[in-house]
Design a protein around this motif. Sequence first.
Motif, PDB file in Angstrom:
ATOM      1  N   THR B 365       0.834  -1.210   0.000  1.00  0.00           N
ATOM      2  CA  THR B 365       0.000   0.000   0.000  1.00  0.00           C
ATOM      3  C   THR B 365       0.865   1.256   0.000  1.00  0.00           C
ATOM      4  N   SER B 369       1.299   3.901  -3.055  1.00  0.00           N
ATOM      5  CA  SER B 369       0.864   5.262  -2.759  1.00  0.00           C
ATOM      6  C   SER B 369       1.973   6.255  -3.099  1.00  0.00           C
ATOM      7  N   VAL B 373       1.516   9.085  -5.908  1.00  0.00           N
ATOM      8  CA  VAL B 373       1.568  10.491  -5.480  1.00  0.00           C
ATOM      9  C   VAL B 373       2.754  11.202  -6.139  1.00  0.00           C
ATOM     10  N   ILE B 388       2.917  10.022   3.601  1.00  0.00           N
ATOM     11  CA  ILE B 388       2.088   8.821   3.445  1.00  0.00           C
ATOM     12  C   ILE B 388       2.168   7.926   4.680  1.00  0.00           C
ATOM     13  N   THR B 409      -4.330  13.751  -4.192  1.00  0.00           N
ATOM     14  CA  THR B 409      -3.477  13.268  -3.102  1.00  0.00           C
ATOM     15  C   THR B 409      -4.186  13.373  -1.761  1.00  0.00           C
ATOM     16  N   LEU B 412      -6.412  10.456  -1.459  1.00  0.00           N
ATOM     17  CA  LEU B 412      -5.622   9.252  -1.193  1.00  0.00           C
ATOM     18  C   LEU B 412      -5.168   9.217   0.265  1.00  0.00           C
ATOM     19  N   LEU B 413      -4.729  10.359   0.789  1.00  0.00           N
ATOM     20  CA  LEU B 413      -4.303  10.413   2.194  1.00  0.00           C
ATOM     21  C   LEU B 413      -5.473  10.105   3.125  1.00  0.00           C
ATOM     22  N   LEU B 416      -5.825   6.499   3.277  1.00  0.00           N
ATOM     23  CA  LEU B 416      -4.767   5.899   4.097  1.00  0.00           C
ATOM     24  C   LEU B 416      -5.038   6.094   5.585  1.00  0.00           C
TER      25      LEU B 416
END
Lengths: 450, 450
Positions: B365, B369, B373, B388, B409, B412-413, B416
Amino acid sequence: MSIYRRNYKWIRTLSPFQLIALFYLFAVTIATILLSLPIAYEPGVDIPFIDTLFVAVSAVSVTGLTPVSIPETFSIVGYFMIALMLQFGGIGIMTLGTIIWIVLGKKIGLRERQLIMTDQNQSNFSGIVRLVLQIVLLVLLIEFIGFLILGTYFLQYYEAGEAYLQGFFGAVSAMTNGGFDITGASLIPFQDDYFVQFINMMLIIAGAIGFPVLIEVKQYLFESGERTRFSLFAKLTTITFFALIVLGAVMIVFLEFNHFFEGRSWHEIIFYALFQSVTTRSGGLSTMDVSQFTEQTHLFMSSLMFIGASPSSVGGGIRTTTFALVVIFILTFARGKGSIRIFRREVHNEDLNRAVVVTLMAVLTVFFSVLVVSIVEPFSMSEILFEICSAFGTVGLSLGITSELTTFTKLLLMGLMFIGRIGILTFLFSFKKEKKKGNYHYPKERVIIG
Amino acid sequence: MSIYRRNYKWIRTLSPFQLIALFYLFAVTIATILLSLPIAYEPGVDIPFIDTLFVAVSAVSVTGLTPVSIPETFSIVGYFMIALMLQFGGIGIMTLGTIIWIVLGKKIGLRERQLIMTDQNQSNFSGIVRLVLQIVLLVLLIEFIGFLILGTYFLQYYEAGEAYLQGFFGAVSAMTNGGFDITGASLIPFQDDYFVQFINMMLIIAGAIGFPVLIEVKQYLFESGERTRFSLFAKLTTITFFALIVLGAVMIVFLEFNHFFEGRSWHEIIFYALFQSVTTRSGGLSTMDVSQFTEQTHLFMSSLMFIGASPSSVGGGIRTTTFALVVIFILTFARGKGSIRIFRREVHNEDLNRAVVVTLMAVLTVFFSVLVVSIVEPFSMSEILFEICSAFGTVGLSLGITSELTTFTKLLLMGLMFIGRIGILTFLFSFKKEKKKGNYHYPKERVIIG
Ligand SMILES: [K+]
Ligand SMILES: [K+]
C-alpha cells in the motif's frame, strides 16, 4: 587416514547452505586473483583493488554493476576471464563442481547431491546428476547458437574478429544475465536494431526463467514420453515471469508516455519499454541510458529488480515464485480460505513461510541499506534505491553512480550481490547450526494483531 | 414487524468488519456536516470543501494532518467540535456506541459485543461491557488530570480563559493522539519547557500503548485480586512499544548529531530526540519543525510511523504487536525452529499469518501510494513517503507539504488515514463475504522458494 579425516572434519560439520556460501566466496577469491594479473588489463591501465574486487564479485554473482568501463579497462584476456566467471557464476559453481566430479569418475554421494539440490533449489533427489548435465549442455548450446547468430550478424557493424568477439561476449553476458558489455555503452549502439534486441531478450529470458522450466519445455517438445504434465513450479514461475514483463512494459509506457517516449514512434516505444522491462528480471543490459527515465519509472523498476528472476536461474532478488506465493497468500487470506491452492494443488505451509520470510527479510535489508548508504553518499534516495535493488536482484542496471561511490558503499553492494545471488534463505541458513527440532510445546495463547 | 425486519435485513447480512467500516464512514459524514457549519469558523474564513472533508477525516481518524491552520481557521466552537471528533475517533466509535446502548438501558447482544470485540481487537467476549466502561472512564480521567495540570501550568503563558482552553484542547489532542494544535505551531512554543513536553509525552504514551495494557496496569496496581499475571499481549506490546521509542531516540541522536543537534546542550538533544521519537508512535505533536531534520532521519521516522501504535489504542499503522511478531517469526525461522515461543507461550499460527499479511499489505500500500503520489506532486520521494507513512500511521507529522497537495493526493491520504485507523485487516475483511470453509483438499505439491 586419521589425518585425512581430521583435516576434513570441519567440512563435514558444515551444512549444505554453509558450503555453498563458502564455495561462492572461494570463487570470488579466485576471480579476484585472476583480475589482479596485469595481463587482464589494457596496457598502462591500473585500477584500485576495491574496483578489482567489485568487478570480481559482480562477475561471479552475474550482476554486471561495475565502477569501471570494461572495454577501456580490460584486455581481450580480461574479457575471457570475465566471460568464464559469468559462466561459473551463472550456471552455478555447484553444478560445475559436480561436472568435475563426474569427469573425474567419482560417484556422486548423498552429500554432494544435497549440495546441488540446495543451489539449484531442486526438491527431489532423483535424477540430479542427469539434470546437471542437461542444464550445462543446454546453456552451452543456447550460448553457442546466440554466439553464431550475433557474431555473424555483427559482421555488418564490425570486422570479422571484433564481430565474433562481440558476439561471443554478448551471448555469454546475455544468457548468463551477466549484464557486462564490451561495447562500452551496453546495447545503446543497437538502439535501432530490433534484431539484436530481440536475440538479447530471448537469451536473457532463457537464462532468467529458471533451468527447471527449460528442462521441462525441452522434455515437452522433444520427449513424447510419460512426463507431459508441467510441474506446479514451472507453471507458477512462468506465468509470474511473463506477467511481470508485461506489467513492467505497460507501466514504463504509462509513466514515460509524456516524457522519454514523447515524439517517438510506436515501435520504438514498444521495444524500449519491452527491453527495459525484460532486463529488470536480471539481465542488466539496456538499450538506452535508464537515467533518462523519470524518478517514478526508477522507483517502479526498483521494485521489479527487487523481485528479480525465477529460482534456479542465473538471476537474483527475492525470485518470481516468492513474489507469486506472497501475492496468493494475501489474496487467499483476504478471502478467508484456510489452505492455499493453485492449479488444483495445495501449497505447503513451509514453502509459504519461506516465501514470507524471504520477502520480509529482503524489505528490511533494502530499507536499511538505503538508509545507511544515504548517510555516506550525496545521491538522491531513488538513485540509491535503484542501485541497491539492482545489486540485490543481481541485475546490474545503474543510474550512473557506481563509479562515484565510496569504498564503504561498494563493499555493501558486494554483500547485496552475494546475498541476492545465493538467495536470502541460503544466506540466513549459512549461519545456522544443524536443525534440532524442539519436541516440547508451550501452552498456546492468542496475541492481538493490528 | 415484517417491514421492520425487511428494513434491517441488509444490516444483519454485514460482517462486524463491514459494520465498523460503515460506522466510521458515518462518523466522518457527521463530522463533515458539523465542520460545514459557519459557526465552526473564524469570522470571514472560508475553506474549500475538500479541506473541510480532510480535517473531518483527519480528526475522526485521530491523525492530525491538516491543510489549514486550526487556530487561524476555526472558532472556539470549531475547537470543541474537533475535540469531540478526536474523542469519538480516539476511544472508538463502537465503544461509545455501546455506552449509548447501556445508557438507553438496552441489553448488549452477541452481535454488538462482537462489534466492539473487533474494533478494540479483544479476543475474549467476557467482560467486554465492563471493559468498555473501564476504558472510557480511564481515558476521561487521564484527560481530566492532563487538562488540570496543563491548564493551570499554562497560566504563566496565557490569561486564564486561554490557558484552560489550551489545556483542554492540548490534553484531548495528546491523550487521543489527535496531533491537532490550537497554538498554531504544535508544541514548538514550548520547545524549552520540558514540563509541558513531559506531560504531553505521558499523555501520548497513555493513548498509544493500548487500552488492554492500561487496564492490566490498573488491575495490577489497584486490584490485588486473583489476576496478577500480565497477558502475553501486554508484555509483548509494551516491550515493543518502549523498545521502539528508545531505538527511535537513539537513531535520531545518531543521525542528527552533526546536523540539527550541532552545538546544542545534552538535555536539549535528549528531549528533542525523545519527544520526536515518542510522537512517531502516533502522537503527531512536535517540539520542532521536523523538516529541519536530515533526509535520513525522515526516512527512519517514516518507518517508525509505518509501525505506529499498539493495537487497541488510539493509533494506527501496522501496530507494534504485528511488527514484533514479524521480527520474532523471521528470527525463529532463521534458527530453524518449528513453532514460535515468547515468554513461555506459543503463538498461534493464525496470528502469525495475520501479522505477516498486515505487514506485506501495508508495504505494498505504502509503495504504490508513493509511486502514484510522486507522479502528481512535485515533492521529493522522501517528503512524499513521510506524508504517506504519517497518514497510514495516523501520526499527523508533516514536512509542511499538506496544504500544497492536489485534491487527488488529499483523497488518497484520507483513504490511508481511514485504513490506518481501522486497521488493514478490518479493511480487507470489510470486502469479504461471510467465511465459508472449504472442506476438500487438493494434493499437496512443493514449490521452490528463492
Ligand atoms: K545481471
Ligand atoms: K495522530
